[in-house]
Enzyme design. Structure first.
Site, PDB file in Angstrom:
ATOM      1  N   HIS A 154       1.042  -1.268  -0.428  1.00 55.44           N
ATOM      2  CA  HIS A 154      -0.156   0.234   0.044  1.00 55.44           C
ATOM      3  C   HIS A 154       1.049   1.469  -0.260  1.00 55.44           C
ATOM      4  CE1 HIS A 154      -3.896   1.887  -0.266  1.00 55.44           C
ATOM      5  NE2 HIS A 154      -4.713   1.061   1.163  1.00 55.44           N
ATOM      6  N   ASP A 377      -7.838  -9.499 -18.341  1.00 53.95           N
ATOM      7  CA  ASP A 377      -8.559 -10.336 -18.982  1.00 53.95           C
ATOM      8  C   ASP A 377      -6.633 -11.184 -20.175  1.00 53.95           C
ATOM      9  OD1 ASP A 377      -8.452 -12.298 -21.003  1.00 53.95           O
ATOM     10  OD2 ASP A 377      -9.792 -11.151 -22.930  1.00 53.95           O
TER      11      ASP A 377
END
Length: 443
Positions: A154, A377
């Protein structure tokens, strides 16, 4: 359903071409949340894929990751103090396998098993020394499916940044032309002030001051139930609440009720929501695909005896967001510098931090909706499901995360609260009239 894995290999993936050997300065926000990570899992149905050999799929993932790291090169670096050394140290890639079929796992999702699909710390590795990026590819039995779990520090990425990176990596795996793949803007200190080790000696830990370790559960709000909830959440001042406003307000109300069910003396409560600056700052100032923790926050508070009415909370939500947006607009249109804007945003964060106290239930809420995670994808279709591996990532933090359901209209909500609160929360009939508790994912 419980998941048993066998780790096949673990290797370090370096960028395919050398990165500029410079340093990326961390902002105050980056440094403050350096010990947390953004964990996501993308599940793919490979049952009908012609070339679904684990060796072929794994090779494509590793090769394309190496190429992607050449553009997202700070992710292959190392955190050193208040900066990232872009030294091509690399990302860790783990390959694992299980005999369980993907369809069986998704029909009976074991929330606790999700965390083993996220890369874990290596022996002797600490939170501070772990790689900025770790990836785990887990192949399910009989070529039925694949889970790509990622864990990004993070200190360098928020959820929007992770989406930009993973979609860029997937585009490389699909073989998209280089013209469509650009190096993103790493904007760690474009808005927020830089961290200073002499002032910010260690990441802040005020959020961990809660009663006990938190447990996680998943709740799914289908679009028709959200429509009904919006009617309850509407008011004269906000006749058309958003799904995020309505769902977050309900969750806060029910979480607060669950907390009070376990207390003799009621506690005050507070919720905070982060807001993506990319959606609010002109593109000539901040790229929509900029990488960093580019967030502002606002918070709402209620006293021990105050009720949480959904429509009232939504109205306050809207007012706070509009005031925040207006503040940004005035600063940008008024010709003020990014430094001035950053200082004002940090002032709001400082006000929130000053309210954090052990005797106040604080819920950290974020919306990861509209982040295009279902567009990731790699060449074998879009994900069958996108899940979170958020257990034990940062002990003691009570959090609420909203992500899109696969249809783009519903919402999946991940809630982390103390175990005794969760026992009451999952039985809240008001909540269950709108949401389903951890329903199956059918493929």
């Amino acid at each position: 359903m419980e998941l048993n894995l066998e780790v096949i290999q673990r290797e370090v993936i370096k960028p395919s071409s050398p990165a500029p050997h410079d340093r990326l300065q961390l902002s105050v926000i980056d440094f403050g949340i350096a010990e947390a990570c953004v964990p996501m899992i993308f599940f793919y149905n490979l049952a009908d894929l012609a070339e679904k050999s684990p060796d072929i799929v794994s090779t494509r993932l590793r090769s394309s990751l190496s190429q992607a790291l050449s553009r997202f090169y700070p992710l292959a670096g190392k955190k050193e103090g208040v900066s990232i050394s872009c030294n091509d140290e690399g990302a860790v890639f783990t390959e694992a396998r299980t005999n369980l079929l993907l369809s069986e796992f998704l029909r009976n999702i074991d929330i606790n098993s999700l965390k083993i699909l996220i890369p874990t710390l290596a022996p002797g590795e600490s939170l501070d020394s772990r790689p900025l990026l770790s990836v785990q590819a887990t192949f399910f039995g009989s070529g039925s499916g694949l889970a790509v779990g990622i864990c990004v520090s993070h200190c360098i990425c928020d959820a929007a940044s992770v989406s930009t990176f993973v979609r860029g990596w997937a585009a490389t795996a699909r073989g998209d032309s280089n013209d469509e793949l650009s190096t993103p803007q790493f904007a760690e200190v474009a808005i927020h002030p830089p961290a200073d080790i002499s002032i910010h000696g260690s990441p802040f830990n005020a959020l961990s001051e809660v009663r006990e370790k938190c447990v996680t559960n998943r709740f799914v709000f289908e679009s028709d139930k959200i429509t009904k909830l919006k009617i309850v959440a509407a008011s004269k001042s906000v006749p058309s609440p958003t799904r995020v406003e309505a769902v977050m307000s309900l969750i806060w109300r029910c979480a607060r009720n669950a907390s009070h069910a376990n207390l003799i003396v009621p506690r005050a409560t507070m919720m905070t929501q982060s807001m993506d600056l990319r959606l609010r700052i002109p593109t000539n100032v901040l790229s929509p695909d900029a990488i960093g923790n580019l967030q502002g926050v606002f918070f709402l508070k209620r006293g021990p005896g105050s009720e949480i009415e959904i429509s009232e909370v939504v109205a306050e939500f809207r007012k706070e967001k509009e005031e925040f947006n207006e503040m940004i607009k005035e600063n940008v249109n008024g010709g003020h510098t990014n430094t001035t804007l950053g200082q004002k945003i940090m002032s709001g964060i400082a006000n929130y931090m000053s309210e954090l106290k052990p005797n106040i239930d604080t819920y950290t809420m974020s919306s990861w909706c509209r982040k295009a995670f279902y567009e990731v994808d790699f060449g074998w279709g879009r994900p069958a499901w996108v899940g979170l591996g958020h257990q034990d990532i940062q002990d003691g933090v009570m959090y609420v995360l909203l992500v899109d359901a696969k249809d783009g209209e519903g919402v999946e909500v991940w809630v982390g609260i103390p175990e005794q609160d969760m026992a009451a929360f999952v039985c809240d009939q008001e909540l269950l009239s709108y949401a389903s508790l951890n329903p199956p994912v059918l493929i």
